[in-house]
Design an enzyme around this catalytic site. Structure first.
Site, PDB file in Angstrom:
ATOM      1  N   CYS A   1       0.826  -1.205   0.000  1.00  0.00           N
ATOM      2  CA  CYS A   1       0.000   0.000   0.000  1.00  0.00           C
ATOM      3  C   CYS A   1       0.867   1.265   0.000  1.00  0.00           C
ATOM      4  CB  CYS A   1      -0.934   0.012   1.203  1.00  0.00           C
ATOM      5  SG  CYS A   1      -2.117  -1.342   1.231  1.00  0.00           S
TER       6      CYS A   1
ATOM      7  N   ARG B   1      -7.807  -3.927  -3.584  1.00  0.00           N
ATOM      8  CA  ARG B   1      -7.261  -2.782  -4.315  1.00  0.00           C
ATOM      9  C   ARG B   1      -8.173  -2.457  -5.497  1.00  0.00           C
ATOM     10  NH1 ARG B   1      -2.379  -2.455  -1.862  1.00  0.00           N
ATOM     11  NH2 ARG B   1      -1.624  -4.418  -0.988  1.00  0.00           N
TER      12      ARG B   1
END
Length: 215
Positions: free
Chosen positions: A52, A129
């Site tokens: 991330c 995601r």
């Protein structure tokens, strides 16, 4: 598996679900944020996680590209606003990269559920995601989904954005592997009159239904 919960998933062509939420830039109502600009709204599984961090840094480094293409960014994860602020600060102190776009604090998972960012097969408590490309009218134009352990491709996100904008502005389509400057595809004729006109045109003709041109 019988007890696995499912969440609604917006589709391409849908109006982007509206919401009001606390972000790292204060409280934001999405429909106000979206007005007049494209928005790339993306989720990540959690703050202070390695993949991330690379992704959010990648978006931040492309600040000028997105500004040049009339596009705003908005991130989200199922973390508190305090975790978001601490993470933004930590990344800035370690790398000098500042996440200047808003990051939604979705601790109650309400926005994640609204956008189908929760995929129970992956996790019940972490958003996958997801990437939503939303046009200035608030319409979802493209959706990408990646699992928790695979980072996105920033070059493809940029390419897809420019392709969407090019197709919209010029009423054309973009072929396989299209890049800015490449020829685009002209919509196929729908009448015999249009077919005759096409055959007499200077378009690059592969066949009557597949013709290309430069912009």
């Amino acid at each position: 598996m019988e007890n696995q919960q499912t969440y609604a998933m917006p589709r391409i062509g849908d109006k982007a679900p509206d919401f009001e939420s606390l972000t790292t830039l204060g409280k934001i109502k999405f429909s106000d944020y979206n007005k007049g600009k494209w928005v790339i709204f993306f989720s990540h599984p959690a703050d202070f996680t390695p993949v991330c961090t690379t992704e959010m840094t990648g978006f931040a480094k492309e600040k000028q590209f997105f500004a040049d293409h009339n596009t705003l960014l908005m991130g989200l994860s199922i973390d508190s606003i305090h975790a978001h602020i601490a993470w933004v600060n930590a990344v800035y102190e370690k790398t000098g990269v500042l996440f200047e776009f808003p990051i939604v604090a979705d601790i109650d998972m309400s926005v994640s559920k609204l956008y189908g960012m929760l995929q129970p097969g992956e996790s019940e408590t972490a958003a996958v995601r997801a990437v939503f490309f939303i046009d200035p009218e608030g319409i979802i134009r493209l959706i990408m989904y990646y699992p928790l352990n695979i980072g996105r491709n920033m070059e493809e996100i940029k390419r897809a954005l420019v392709a969407l904008q090019t197709a919209s502005e010029n009423k054309v389509a973009c072929p396989l592997d299209w890049q800015p400057g490449d020829k685009v595809i002209v919509p196929a004729p729908k009448t015999l009159e249009e077919l005759v006109a096409r055959k007499a045109s200077n378009l690059e003709m592969v066949d009557w239904y597949l013709a290309k041109k430069s912009l």
